[in-house]
Design an enzyme around this catalytic site. Structure first.
Site: not given
Ligand code: NOJ
Length: 581
Positions: A230, A296
């Site tokens: 993310d 690893e």
């Molecule tokens: C991207 C994620 O796909 C989204 O759903 C989220 O709100 C933001 N990052 C923050 O984590």
């Protein structure tokens, strides 16, 4: 293998863009990966109208039948669910609303028994404010090691009453919130690029890096095949946290971000306008470190970057040989349904990723964007993440959107590289536009006082059975977001085995892609077609997609699959076909 690749698209008669000079048969180079959004996939525990891990495990056979290679699970970790689980309070446990670690282990076992791979989400840019690390930081004094895990700063102004800089939260409002000290006086500010419940971690702190190495190993030890990372463009912020003013079309996740506008292809790689919180060089050291953690482990593990970075040549830095293996191709997702733009983006993608020995990825929908069965028929601009609702201009015509979506997917699944599908797109689900205001849950909605609808419309629980309560989502008949009354025809059991249905189209495309090994192939552009037509050969398969309105004559050859029923040898507008020429 020789390469004949050039920057930009110029449509010569036989230009060949080869996928990769780096030999490699790792599964992720060509895999079709299905995104499961756990809260909206299947409610196996059946009590609360929220999907869960048991529900996913029960429904996995449907994904084998569909023909995908892997699943990616959006977060199911312990979380107060302020941002639907992207606010993690414990990275190494399952939230009770989704089940238990034992449920996860059962799911992992079943995924692998079925011959699929399993990718989980990793959320390193920020934690939940309920995470023990943040709670300890709040309890510790200013300047303490605990506070140094996050981005605490003094405010500006005479009494520190102004935020440390002018950064905006992706979800609206300021990216800074101020603490209140135990004695009631105002305290330091902390940075949250997203919601105030999602404080940004300090990735300059070695302690934070050590924690995440452990988190990676925790899930790798449990058998996962990789991670979707993310906000992989956001972990490092520019030194001194300078002020920044985003351009008017700046999308919320950090790309050019206005769906429907031309994506960038040739922009400067290191222009001065890079926001100080996105795409800083320092992030790459972190991914080189994680690459070595994955090494690893046996087998081909994968890291996929969610990085809203343009142009593609810059995004390719995330997938250099010693960093991640994949990055979502959001330039492709943002490409309007237009022949010249699609050709240019496909070409630029293959050039950029091939240049670093990585596969391109392709994606049309996910849990953050308007579903492509609606998006491709939208007539008004819609900045990424803003969503659409009853008061949005340019309501898409449903039949047109679906027709284009089927054609776009027919094109996408013939491309070499790895493709991501979002749950429900195989059913042709449209965006749910008419959600009542009181049902909405996206923090974007709250932080902008309803000015932006946010992303709930693509997150509505999916329909399995036309005649069951909540369309078979779960036995309680509940659904955390209301499902439209007219979804029975989209239900999986309405489409299964029905020739011409979107589900059967996806099954044919996935089977054909696998038989012809299209994921490991290459693109050879075909010329002589009108501009609105995207035409190429990938191995034995000729692909022709007509984004225009005028029909085009098809060349000789057996039709393998078409996005609509064809009348003779003519390909109408908004239709795509695979031929064995
Ligand atoms: C991207 C994620 O796909 C989204 O759903 C989220 O709100 C933001 N990052 C923050 O984590």
């Amino acid at each position: 293998m020789s390469l004949d690749i050039r920057q930009g698209f110029s449509a010569p008669a036989t230009e060949t863009t080869t996928l990769s000079s780096a030999s490699g048969n790792e599964w992720w180079r060509s895999a079709v990966i299905y995104q499961i959004y756990p809260r909206s996939f299947a409610d196996g525990m059946g009590d609360d109208g929220l999907g869960d891990l048991i529900g996913i495990t029960e429904r996995l056979p449907a994904l084998v039948e569909l023909g995908v290679d892997a699943v990616w699970l959006s977060p199911f970790y312990t979380s107060p669910q302020k941002d639907a689980g992207y606010d993690v309070a414990d990275y190494c446990d399952v939230d009770p609303i989704f089940g238990t670690l034992a449920d996860f282990d059962a799911l992992e076992k079943r995924v692998h028994e079925l011959g699929l791979k399993l990718i989980v989400d990793l959320v390193p840019n920020h934690s939940s404010d309920q995470h023990a690390w943040f709670q300890e930081a709040l309890a510790a004094p200013e300047g303490s090691p605990e506070r140094d895990r996050y981005m605490f700063r003094e405010g500006k102004g005479l009494n520190g009453e102004l935020p440390p800089n002018n950064w905006d939260s992706v979800f609206g409002g300021s990216a800074w919130s101020r603490l209140t000290n135990p004695d009631g006086t105002p305290g330091q500010w902390y940075l949250h690029i997203f919601d105030s419940s999602q404080p940004d971690l300090n990735w300059q702190n070695p302690w934070v890096r050590e924690q995440f190495r452990d988190i990676l190993r925790f899930w790798l030890d449990r058998g996962v095949d990789g991670f979707r990372v993310d906000v992989a463009h956001g972990l490092i912020k520019a030194a001194g946290l300078p002020d920044y003013t985003a351009p008017a079309d700046g999308g919320s996740m950090g790309g050019s971000g206005t769906l429907g506008l031309e994506p960038q292809i040739d922009a400067n790689l290191d222009d001065d306008n890079t926001p100080p919180y996105w795409a800083q060089d320092g992030v790459h050291e972190i991914y080189r470190d994680w690459h070595s953690v994955l090494e690893e482990y046996e087998g081909d593990r994968v890291l996929c970057a969610e990085a809203w970075v343009e142009p593609l040549a810059k995004l390719a830095r995330w997938v250099r040989p010693d960093e991640m293996q994949q990055a979502f191709n959001f330039s492709y997702l943002e490409t309007p349904w237009s022949g010249p733009t699609m050709r240019a983006i496909i070409n630029a993608s293959l050039v950029a990723f091939t240049g670093v020995g990585a596969p391109s990825t392709w994606v049309m929908s996910n849990h953050d964007v308007v579903r492509h069965a609606s998006r491709l028929a939208m007539t008004a601009e819609n900045p990424q993440g803003h969503g659409i609702g009853p008061r949005s201009p340019g309501r898409p015509v449903r039949s047109l959107g679906l027709r284009r979506a089927r054609a776009a997917t027919t094109l996408m699944l013939a491309l070499p590289g790895s493709a991501y599908l979002y749950q429900g797109e195989e059913l042709g689900l449209p965006e749910v536009i008419d959600l009542p205001d009181e049902a909405r849950q996206d923090p974007t909605w709250f932080r902008t006082d309803g000015e932006r609808y946010g992303r709930d419309g693509c997150r509505v629980p999916i329909p399995w059975e036309a005649d069951a309560p909540s369309y078979g989502f779960g036995p309680s008949g509940k659904s955390w977001l209301p499902q439209p009354a007219d979804w029975a025809p989209y239900a999986r059991d309405s489409q299964r085995g029905v020739s011409g249905s979107t589900l059967e189209l996806y099954r044919s495309l996935l089977a054909g892609r696998s038989i012809a090994d299209l994921g490991l192939g290459h693109v050879e552009w075909l010329t002589g077609y009108p501009d609105a037509v995207v035409a190429f050969r990938n191995g034995s398969v000729t692909v022709i997609a007509n984004t225009g309105t005028e029909p085009v004559e098809l060349p000789a050859g057996e039709i393998i699959v078409a996005s609509e029923e064809l009348d003779g040898r003519s390909l109408p507008g908004d239709t795509a076909v695979w031929l064995r020429a």
